[in-house]
Scaffold this motif. Structure first.
Motif, PDB file in Angstrom:
ATOM      1  N   ASP A   1      13.180   5.707 -33.354  1.00 41.24           N
ATOM      2  CA  ASP A   1      12.394   5.332 -32.182  1.00 41.24           C
ATOM      3  C   ASP A   1      13.212   4.427 -31.263  1.00 41.24           C
ATOM      4  O   ASP A   1      13.208   4.594 -30.047  1.00 41.24           O
ATOM      5  N   ARG A   2      13.910   3.485 -31.833  1.00 36.81           N
ATOM      6  CA  ARG A   2      14.779   2.612 -31.022  1.00 36.81           C
ATOM      7  C   ARG A   2      15.866   3.416 -30.342  1.00 36.81           C
ATOM      8  O   ARG A   2      16.219   3.160 -29.195  1.00 36.81           O
ATOM      9  N   ARG A   3      16.417   4.371 -31.059  1.00 35.49           N
ATOM     10  CA  ARG A   3      17.499   5.178 -30.486  1.00 35.49           C
ATOM     11  C   ARG A   3      16.975   6.054 -29.344  1.00 35.49           C
ATOM     12  O   ARG A   3      17.692   6.281 -28.369  1.00 35.49           O
ATOM     13  N   SER A   4      15.713   6.499 -29.437  1.00 36.88           N
ATOM     14  CA  SER A   4      15.169   7.355 -28.387  1.00 36.88           C
ATOM     15  C   SER A   4      14.882   6.576 -27.104  1.00 36.88           C
ATOM     16  O   SER A   4      14.839   7.154 -26.036  1.00 36.88           O
ATOM     17  N   THR A   5      14.693   5.257 -27.204  1.00 39.27           N
ATOM     18  CA  THR A   5      14.413   4.442 -26.017  1.00 39.27           C
ATOM     19  C   THR A   5      15.624   3.648 -25.542  1.00 39.27           C
ATOM     20  O   THR A   5      15.522   2.886 -24.592  1.00 39.27           O
ATOM     21  N   ARG A   6      16.760   3.791 -26.208  1.00 45.58           N
ATOM     22  CA  ARG A   6      17.936   2.962 -25.867  1.00 45.58           C
ATOM     23  C   ARG A   6      18.433   3.218 -24.450  1.00 45.58           C
ATOM     24  O   ARG A   6      18.722   2.286 -23.723  1.00 45.58           O
ATOM     25  N   GLY A   7      18.509   4.442 -23.999  1.00 47.30           N
ATOM     26  CA  GLY A   7      19.048   4.740 -22.673  1.00 47.30           C
ATOM     27  C   GLY A   7      18.061   4.451 -21.547  1.00 47.30           C
ATOM     28  O   GLY A   7      18.436   4.438 -20.393  1.00 47.30           O
ATOM     29  N   ARG A   8      16.814   4.169 -21.834  1.00 51.20           N
ATOM     30  CA  ARG A   8      15.794   3.973 -20.803  1.00 51.20           C
ATOM     31  C   ARG A   8      15.636   2.515 -20.396  1.00 51.20           C
ATOM     32  O   ARG A   8      14.936   2.210 -19.471  1.00 51.20           O
ATOM     33  N   ARG A   9      16.242   1.600 -21.122  1.00 50.72           N
ATOM     34  CA  ARG A   9      16.035   0.169 -20.826  1.00 50.72           C
ATOM     35  C   ARG A   9      16.934  -0.299 -19.725  1.00 50.72           C
ATOM     36  O   ARG A   9      17.904   0.102 -19.363  1.00 50.72           O
TER      37      ARG A   9
END
Length: 147
Positions: A139-147
């Motif tokens: 889950d963290r990896r899926s949101t990493r590029g969006r921050r």
């Protein structure tokens, strides 16, 4: 005329008296007034279709987020952990010739079977935790590029 049954919760229809006037049925009732018909037609009318320009003006861009399913990760981890714990208990257990004849509370839970059951349960708990941690990492990896 239909008869009332004992298991029917509805009250039986009253029988008309011999000289009474008949009660009008649903087909014999008068039609609704024109004022009622105008309001019901407005409610059934389909909504207006917006134009292309209005859609472009009101639309907001969206991206699809691919989040992991936590229950699937935890269940898979618990099943794999239980299987691994059971295999380890079978492989690392004592030889069959040296095992004692001690009997537990239930006949199928004698000494070695209890060890196997506890190893499978411990493996299931640890596997569940590992699966949950892997789901969090995904889950963290899926949101990493969006921050």
């Amino acid at each position: 005329m239909p008869e009332a049954h004992a298991d029917d919760d509805r009250p039986a229809a009253p029988t008309p008296e011999p000289g009474a006037a008949p009660v009008p049925g649903p087909a014999e009732r008068p039609a609704p007034a024109p004022a009622d018909a105008a309001t019901s037609e407005g409610a059934d009318a389909p909504p207006a279709v917006p134009s292309e320009e209005e859609l472009v003006r009101t639309a907001t861009p969206a991206t699809v987020r691919r989040a992991p399913r936590y229950r699937a990760f935890a269940t898979a981890g618990a099943l794999l952990g239980a299987l691994l714990g059971l295999v380890l208990a079978l492989v690392l257990g004592p030889d069959r010739g040296t095992a004692g004849t001690d009997v537990g509370v239930l006949p199928f839970l004698d000494g070695q079977n209890t060890v196997r059951l506890l190893a499978a349960l411990a493996g299931a708990v640890l596997g569940l935790l590992v699966g949950a941690v892997l789901a969090l990492a995904a889950d963290r990896r899926s949101t990493r590029g969006r921050r």
